[in-house]
Every structure is written in structure tokens, then in C-alpha cells.
Design a protein around this motif. Structure first.
Motif, PDB file in Angstrom:
ATOM      1  N   ARG A 141      -6.305   2.457  -0.861  1.00 35.92           N
ATOM      2  CA  ARG A 141      -7.051   1.645   0.113  1.00 35.92           C
ATOM      3  C   ARG A 141      -7.389   2.468   1.362  1.00 35.92           C
ATOM      4  O   ARG A 141      -8.470   2.310   1.945  1.00 35.92           O
ATOM      5  N   LEU A 142      -6.479   3.348   1.766  1.00 38.15           N
ATOM      6  CA  LEU A 142      -6.763   4.202   2.917  1.00 38.15           C
ATOM      7  C   LEU A 142      -7.849   5.223   2.584  1.00 38.15           C
ATOM      8  O   LEU A 142      -8.714   5.515   3.418  1.00 38.15           O
ATOM      9  N   LEU A 143      -7.808   5.739   1.380  1.00 40.30           N
ATOM     10  CA  LEU A 143      -8.843   6.687   0.953  1.00 40.30           C
ATOM     11  C   LEU A 143     -10.201   6.007   0.821  1.00 40.30           C
ATOM     12  O   LEU A 143     -11.248   6.657   0.927  1.00 40.30           O
ATOM     13  N   SER A 144     -10.172   4.691   0.594  1.00 37.07           N
ATOM     14  CA  SER A 144     -11.415   3.919   0.498  1.00 37.07           C
ATOM     15  C   SER A 144     -11.849   3.368   1.849  1.00 37.07           C
ATOM     16  O   SER A 144     -12.932   2.772   1.958  1.00 37.07           O
ATOM     17  N   GLY A 145     -11.001   3.514   2.854  1.00 39.41           N
ATOM     18  CA  GLY A 145     -11.330   2.989   4.185  1.00 39.41           C
ATOM     19  C   GLY A 145     -11.409   1.478   4.201  1.00 39.41           C
ATOM     20  O   GLY A 145     -12.248   0.907   4.911  1.00 39.41           O
ATOM     21  N   GLN A 146     -10.547   0.802   3.425  1.00 37.62           N
ATOM     22  CA  GLN A 146     -10.603  -0.657   3.298  1.00 37.62           C
ATOM     23  C   GLN A 146     -10.246  -1.314   4.621  1.00 37.62           C
ATOM     24  O   GLN A 146      -9.112  -1.180   5.104  1.00 37.62           O
TER      25      GLN A 146
ATOM     26  N   GLY B 202      -6.715  -5.869  -1.105  1.00 39.63           N
ATOM     27  CA  GLY B 202      -5.475  -5.621  -0.396  1.00 39.63           C
ATOM     28  C   GLY B 202      -4.560  -4.667  -1.149  1.00 39.63           C
ATOM     29  O   GLY B 202      -4.903  -4.141  -2.217  1.00 39.63           O
ATOM     30  N   VAL B 203      -3.374  -4.476  -0.594  1.00 43.71           N
ATOM     31  CA  VAL B 203      -2.423  -3.535  -1.192  1.00 43.71           C
ATOM     32  C   VAL B 203      -1.927  -4.036  -2.538  1.00 43.71           C
ATOM     33  O   VAL B 203      -1.892  -3.286  -3.525  1.00 43.71           O
TER      34      VAL B 203
END
Length: 643
Positions: free
Chosen positions: A509-514, A38-39
Motif C-alpha cells: 500500500r505504501l508502494l502504491s501511495g494508497q 486497506g492493509v
């Protein structure tokens, strides 16, 4: 002597509903906010050597999450357990009054406090602190057993006075900070000309409120200040009719806030606290003589006349030649400062006298109500212990309340200040005051995050579920659900990304596509549904509502770009990785323990249903289900027979 059993029970029922909303709302967001991916992973808040005893861990950070290993769970799954248990217990209290007991509210407080301990920036809101403080008072107000709900308790007068004192501090402080901050929009009575556009998550009605006539919004701004500073004086008037007028004004204010802004459970909690102004006569109509009815009507009218006079004198209300109401503050900042300094001291003494009277009433009832010497002694002993706890809570509440003005420091004894310092980490009392300064005067600031697979573009925007982004998106009704990421994005837009380090974790997390984090955004409009982007950046925009003419032909918002908010980042950007390692958001050395297979299966099964339901709909569905169950229980043959 007025009875307050019905009022007490209604307050406790309301607290159960608020807890239900709070726990359910929190549970929905655990994976994306606090999960291992998570964030802000909650595990980063529970890092010790690992050899300490549970007692030592609890003293270091008092949270039930330390017991996760005993259930064979990691921190994320343990948070699920606490939030689900809290939701279920609160739901039972909502459905059945007999479940609204002191042990129940003590458990609810402990569960929410445990989650609050690892909530970090996403739980640093005043309504979370307010819920914890109100939760303590609910535990004191509730009977020890369910049977106590049907009886009057000598302690009702004390517990409800403490709730009233909290409600007074909340409203009075919220009004005082608006003017003590020196904010020109409050002093110029133009705050509401900005507020409906600049607040965190406006409702559809906020657009229409924003376009009301300027003179009307100025008048409403003045009325709001009056309702928060002057009307709370009525809270301590020993005449029921006067307090009823104050109650109705506060309800009117809160309903209007609910209609125009999404403030999760905060306004509902405020309404629940306002019940402390009432006694059972407000809900149960008893026969009154003609003289009593006339007296009540006269007192109510006189209260209204007094407030009208105060409005006229304080805000120089007059009718212009054009037939519109003109308002302006009729006192100076130095006069206001002098009045606040005197008021803080006086209200502390008034509050102390009110609590002393409530305690005396409770002592008298403990000696007269019970039958038999043993019951009288037990009742008296209970009231004495309870009153000591009430005096302690009142004493430490003076510290944050007195901080509203420097002169208030003289009202706080050094011993009391020490008590407050020693218990501050328990959130027993707190300081309050919303909208100290009005933001967005030059336009509503919004951070727009964009991704791309090429540094030259094209750049595609990420859409959030509730906060303004796409200018064509419909404004939502989302309360009592609180989308904590959307809220925090509003705060981020008021500062820089350096002041909001959690944003770097969101970017990663967005760059990892979580998927857990993406679930907090608008998945249906994910600009990169198959593969995350290689680059992410953010820009700062100023948003404005469209005009009447533009609204019917185009969208809700117009916007203009102000500049860059944070630069381009990639997933393997060394400074980004170093920073996240320092924050322990990503830790190569961290290894997730294998959770208990059975419990993990049950928790995953429950969440598999939750993720497919829109959060605000899920929260409202819980409430509707509770209402249906209450109706079913009341209409059952056994319940009718008991009546």
C-alpha cells in the motif's frame, strides 16, 4: 440489605462511554485498515460461494456485515454504518441514563462483535475480548426499560457479582502470569526499570517515571504484584470497608498506568469493572452512628495493616543503611506454584458460593419487593431465568480461569468444558493476563520503514503518528484512542516479518501511495508527498530513553541500528504480488459493487469531516460534548421540576 441501584447505573453509564470510545476509534481507522484498499481488507473474511442463505452465512461467521447487500453497500461502507450506529447509541447511553437498557447493550454487543469477526490481527487484543465479555454482563445488568434505572432490581446482586468475578479474573490472572512465566525481570523486581521505556506507546510522563530511583521502581514493582495477586482476595470479603480499600488501591494502580502509558480504553474499562466492589453507600452518604464510623475506620486500618504485613513478608521489605527501601521476592518458584494451584481451586469455590448467595438474595427480593401475586410470580420467574444464565456464564468462565495452573483442570466438569468449546467463538468469556514477559530488556525494538527512488538511496523514513520513530518527536497522550497500526508495529518488532504477514500488505500500500493507508501515518511528514517511492525496506533499531542531561540538550530517545528487518521490495516484486494474491489482499477477479448512492453520499459526507480532525482530539471532543449535554439536561427547567 445493601442497595446497588446507583452503582449499577454508574457501571452502565461507564460501559456506554467505553463503547463510545471503542466504536469511534474503530470507525476512524476503517478505510486504512479494512477498506478495499486497506492493509487487511475486511471483504477477504466474507468470501463464500454467494448462493448461501443469510442464515447459513451467519452460522459460518456471525456478523451483521452479511446484510450489506440488502442496504446496497459494500463491506467497507457497512462497517462504517455499524461503527457509526454503535457510536451514536453509546453516546445516547452516556448522555441519558434512560437509554442504558438491556436491548441497548445487546445491540452494542452485537455491533462490536460483528466488527470483531473481521478485525483479524488488528482486533486480537485482550481489551477487545474484555469489552465483549463486559458487554454481555452489561446487557444482563441493565433494566429492560429506561424506567428501571430509577428502581432497585432483585437481579442487581447477581449481575454485579458477575462483573466482580470478571474483574477478579482480570486482575488475578494478570498478576499470576507475570510470575508463572518465570520472567527474570518480574522475579527480580526490575520489570518497571524496563517497562516505561519498552511499552507500546509511552506518555510524556513515562520518560520521567523511567528515571525514578531504581530502589523506588523495585518497590513499585512489588506493590503492583501485590495489587494484582493479593488485593483481589478482598473482592469477595463481605465487609464493605474492606472492599472499599481494594477499590481505592485498584483505582490508584489504574490511574498511574493511564498517566504513564497509552492503553486506549482498557484502563477506563478496568475502572468501570471495579465499580462492582461498591454499593450505593459509597456514593450516597447516609447518617451513621459513631459506633458505625469507628467500626468502618478500624476495619479499613486493619485491611491496610494486613496488606502492609503481606508486602513485608512476601517481598522482604527492609530499610538499608543508606536509607533506601530494599525489596526482593521472599518465596521460591515452587512455593508460588504450589500456592497458585491451591488458590485456583479455592477461588472457584469461593466464586460459586458468592454467586449462590447473590442468587439467593435475588430470589428473596423477588418474593418480598413486588406488591401483588402476579408481580411476585413474574419477578420470581425473571430471576430464575436470569440466574440460570448467570450460572452458565460463571461455569464456562471457570475453563479459561483454571488454565492458569494444571491443577485447575480438576475443577472443570467435562460438560462445562464442552459448553465452553461450543460457545468459545462468541467471546462470552476469555482468558486474560498482560505483560507475561517483559520485553525490551536490551533496548526497545522498533521497526523503521524507509523508502527510496534509487536502490543506492538516499533512504527516507516513514513517520508514524504515535509510536516512537523520530528520536526528536514528542511523546504523545493519545488514550482513549487506540491507533491499531501503531500498536501492531510494536508487536511486529518483537518478531520477524514472516510472523507478521500483514506487513507485506502495508508495504504494498505504501508502494502504491494508497491515501487511506497513508492517513494512518503522519501525513504532515510524508517523505514522498507527491509520488510513492520505487523501493521500500525496513530496519530494526533498539531505542533507549535519553538521560537527564541529554534530554534537556537534545531529544527523547537515542537509538542504534540492529540490522535488516525485511529486504528491499518493489511494487511489481513477483513474490510479493503472489503472496498478496494468496492472502486475497489484491484480487484481479474481485469487482466492487456500486454502493447505494444516497447512503454512500451520507457516509462520505460524514467521513469528510472526520479525516481533518486529529483522532485523539476527536475522541475527547465526543466525551466533552457528552458532558456538556449532561450538564445542560440537568440544569433544564423540566429536569429541575422532576426533581
Amino acid at each position: 440489605m445493601s442497595e446497588a441501584r446507583y452503582t449499577r447505573n454508574l457501571f452502565l453509564r461507564g460501559m456506554s462511554i467505553i463503547y463510545m470510545f471503542a466504536f469511534a476509534s474503530f470507525y476512524i481507522q476503517i478505510p486504512g485498515l479494512y477498506g478495499s484498499n486497506g492493509v487487511l481488507p475486511a471483504r477477504t473474511q466474507l468470501v463464500l460461494k454467494g448462493t448461501e442463505s443469510v442464515f447459513t452465512k451467519l452460522m459460518t461467521k456471525p456478523t451483521l456485515l452479511w446484510f450489506a447487500p440488502f442496504l446496497g453497500l459494500n463491506v467497507e461502507y457497512m462497517m462504517d454504518v455499524l461503527a457509526l450506529i454503535g457510536t451514536i447509541i453509546a453516546f445516547t447511553g452516556f448522555v441519558r441514563q434512560s437509554f442504558c437498557t438491556a436491548p441497548t447493550f445487546a445491540i452494542l454487543w452485537a455491533l462490536y462483535f460483528s466488527l470483531h469477526q473481521v478485525g483479524q490481527t488488528f482486533m486480537e487484543y485482550q481489551w477487545d475480548s474484555l469489552l465483549l465479555e463486559a458487554g454481555v454482563l452489561a446487557a444482563l445488568a441493565a433494566p429492560l426499560q429506561g424506567k428501571g434505572a430509577k428502581k432497585n432490581s432483585p437481579m442487581d446482586s447477581v449481575s454485579l457479582f458477575l462483573v466482580r468475578w470478571l474483574f477478579f479474573r482480570l486482575m488475578f490472572s494478570s498478576g499470576i502470569v507475570k510470575l508463572s512465566s518465570g520472567c527474570p525481570t518480574w522475579w527480580g523486581l526490575s520489570a518497571l526499570n524496563v517497562h516505561f521505556e519498552s511499552q507500546c506507546i509511552p506518555t510524556p510522563l513515562a520518560w520521567y517515571a523511567h528515571h525514578l530511583p531504581v530502589w523506588f521502581l523495585r518497590f513499585v514493582t512489588a506493590f503492583s504484584i501485590l495489587a494484582e495477586i493479593v488485593v483481589p482476595v478482598f473482592f469477595f470479603v463481605p465487609i464493605k470497608a474492606v472492599r472499599n480499600v481494594a477499590f481505592l488501591i485498584q483505582i490508584f494502580l489504574q490511574i498511574n498506568i493511564i498517566l504513564t502509558g497509552n492503553y486506549n480504553f482498557f484502563n477506563l474499562l478496568t475502572i468501570t469493572l471495579s465499580l462492582s466492589l461498591l454499593d450505593d453507600d459509597f456514593f450516597i452518604k447516609r447518617p451513621k452512628s459513631m459506633l458505625q464510623q469507628i467500626a468502618t475506620s478500624v476495619v479499613s486500618v486493619l485491611a491496610g495493616v494486613f496488606l502492609s504485613y503481606a508486602m513485608w513478608m512476601l517481598f522482604d521489605v527492609k530499610l538499608s543503611d543508606e536509607g533506601v527501601i530494599e525489596t526482593s521476592i521472599a518465596f521460591s518458584m515452587s512455593q508460588f506454584d504450589q500456592a497458585v494451584g491451591a488458590a485456583i481451586k479455592n477461588f472457584v469455590y469461593i466464586g460459586l458460593c458468592g454467586l449462590a448467595y447473590a442468587i439467593a438474595t435475588a430470589l428473596f427480593q423477588s418474593l418480598t419487593q413486588p406488591k401483588g401475586l402476579a408481580k411476585k410470580i413474574l419477578s420470581l420467574l425473571t430471576v430464575v431465568i436470569f440466574s440460570a444464565a448467570a450460572l452458565f456464564l460463571f461455569a464456562i468462565s471457570i475453563v479459561p480461569f483454571s488454565s492458569l495452573h494444571p491443577s485447575g483442570n480438576s475443577t472443570v466438569l467435562p460438560e462445562v468444558r464442552q459448553w465452553y468449546s461450543q460457545t468459545k467463538h462468541l467471546n462470552l468469556v476469555d482468558t486474560y493476563g498482560l505483560f507475561r514477559r517483559m520485553t525490551g530488556v536490551e533496548g526497545r525494538p522498533e521497526v523503521v520503514i524507509e523508502g527510496s527512488n534509487s536502490i543506492e538511496g538516499p533512504w527516507k523514513e516513514y513517520n508514524f503518528l504515535y509510536k516512537p520513530g523520530n528520536i526528536n518527536s514528542t511523546l504523545p497522550f493519545v488514550a482513549p484512542y487506540q491507533p491499531r497500526l501503531d500498536w501492531q508495529m510494536w508487536f511486529a518488532a518483537l518478531g520477524t516479518y514472516h510472523q507478521n504477514p500483514w506487513l507485506m500488505s502495508l508495504v504494498y500500500r505504501l508502494l502504491s501511495g494508497q491515501p487511506e493507508v497513508l492517513q494512518l501515518l503522519d501525513v504532515s511528514r510524508n517523505p514522498f508527498p507527491n509520488k510513492p517511492p520505487r523501493y521500500i525496506k525496513a530496519s530494526l533499531y533498539h531505542y533507549h530513553y535519553t538521560t537527564w542531561d541529554e534530554r534537556w540538550s537534545s531529544s527523547w530517545w537515542t537509538r542504534e541500528k540492529v540490522g535488516e528487518y525485511f529486504p528491499i521490495f518493489t511494487r511489481d516484486h513477483p513474490p510479493l504480488l503472489d503472496y498478496l494474491n494468496t492472502m486475497k489482499v489484491i484480487s484481479p477477479s474481485y469487482k466492487e459493487s456500486d454502493p447505494n448512492t444516497l447512503l454512500k453520499f451520507i457516509l462520505d459526507f460524514i467521513r469528510s469531516f472526520v479525516v481533518y480532525v486529529e483522532p485523539s482530539i476527536l475522541i475527547i471532543s465526543l466525551f466533552i460534548t457528552g458532558c456538556v449535554l449532561i450538564t445542560t439536561i440537568r440544569s433544564s427547567p423540566q429536569q429541575k421540576k422532576r426533581r
